[in-house]
Design a protein around this motif. Sequence first.
Motif, PDB file in Angstrom:
ATOM      1  N   THR A   5     -52.859  31.936   2.415  1.00 48.64           N
ATOM      2  CA  THR A   5     -52.941  32.430   3.791  1.00 48.64           C
ATOM      3  C   THR A   5     -54.300  33.084   4.021  1.00 48.64           C
ATOM      4  N   LEU A   6     -54.686  33.190   5.283  1.00 49.70           N
ATOM      5  CA  LEU A   6     -55.978  33.786   5.600  1.00 49.70           C
ATOM      6  C   LEU A   6     -56.042  35.247   5.179  1.00 49.70           C
ATOM      7  N   ASP A   7     -54.958  35.983   5.360  1.00 48.92           N
ATOM      8  CA  ASP A   7     -54.989  37.392   4.949  1.00 48.92           C
ATOM      9  C   ASP A   7     -55.109  37.528   3.433  1.00 48.92           C
ATOM     10  N   ALA A   8     -54.527  36.603   2.671  1.00 48.25           N
ATOM     11  CA  ALA A   8     -54.664  36.634   1.213  1.00 48.25           C
ATOM     12  C   ALA A   8     -56.114  36.355   0.803  1.00 48.25           C
ATOM     13  N   ILE A   9     -56.779  35.458   1.521  1.00 49.86           N
ATOM     14  CA  ILE A   9     -58.186  35.171   1.244  1.00 49.86           C
ATOM     15  C   ILE A   9     -59.039  36.395   1.558  1.00 49.86           C
ATOM     16  N   GLN A  37     -49.936  28.960   6.393  1.00 47.26           N
ATOM     17  CA  GLN A  37     -50.450  28.514   5.097  1.00 47.26           C
ATOM     18  C   GLN A  37     -51.497  27.436   5.313  1.00 47.26           C
ATOM     19  N   LEU A  38     -52.636  27.594   4.639  1.00 46.95           N
ATOM     20  CA  LEU A  38     -53.750  26.674   4.811  1.00 46.95           C
ATOM     21  C   LEU A  38     -53.621  25.485   3.863  1.00 46.95           C
ATOM     22  N   ALA A  39     -54.083  24.349   4.336  1.00 45.72           N
ATOM     23  CA  ALA A  39     -54.096  23.154   3.502  1.00 45.72           C
ATOM     24  C   ALA A  39     -55.217  23.273   2.467  1.00 45.72           C
ATOM     25  N   GLU A  40     -55.044  22.635   1.341  1.00 44.74           N
ATOM     26  CA  GLU A  40     -56.069  22.657   0.298  1.00 44.74           C
ATOM     27  C   GLU A  40     -57.361  22.078   0.846  1.00 44.74           C
ATOM     28  N   GLY A  41     -58.462  22.745   0.560  1.00 41.27           N
ATOM     29  CA  GLY A  41     -59.776  22.277   0.993  1.00 41.27           C
ATOM     30  C   GLY A  41     -60.186  22.757   2.371  1.00 41.27           C
ATOM     31  N   THR A  42     -59.348  23.561   3.019  1.00 36.51           N
ATOM     32  CA  THR A  42     -59.695  24.086   4.344  1.00 36.51           C
ATOM     33  C   THR A  42     -60.893  25.018   4.219  1.00 36.51           C
TER      34      THR A  42
END
Length: 64
Positions: A5-9, A37-42
Amino acid sequence: MAGETLDAICWRVLGRTQGVTELAYALNPGLAAAGPQLAEGTQVLLPEITESAPAMRETIQLWD
């Protein structure tokens, strides 16, 4: 990473989420529409933070 997730990043890279996640969404139009949830490689642009992260609060244990 897939499913992140963006907040986890923001937490992992910048050390905080408060106020930063909203800035990251502003820098990445359309990212919120993709779901939590972001897709891999986003590719994600993160804001540049100039002030230091707030100090961690000391925690206490109420029961042993």
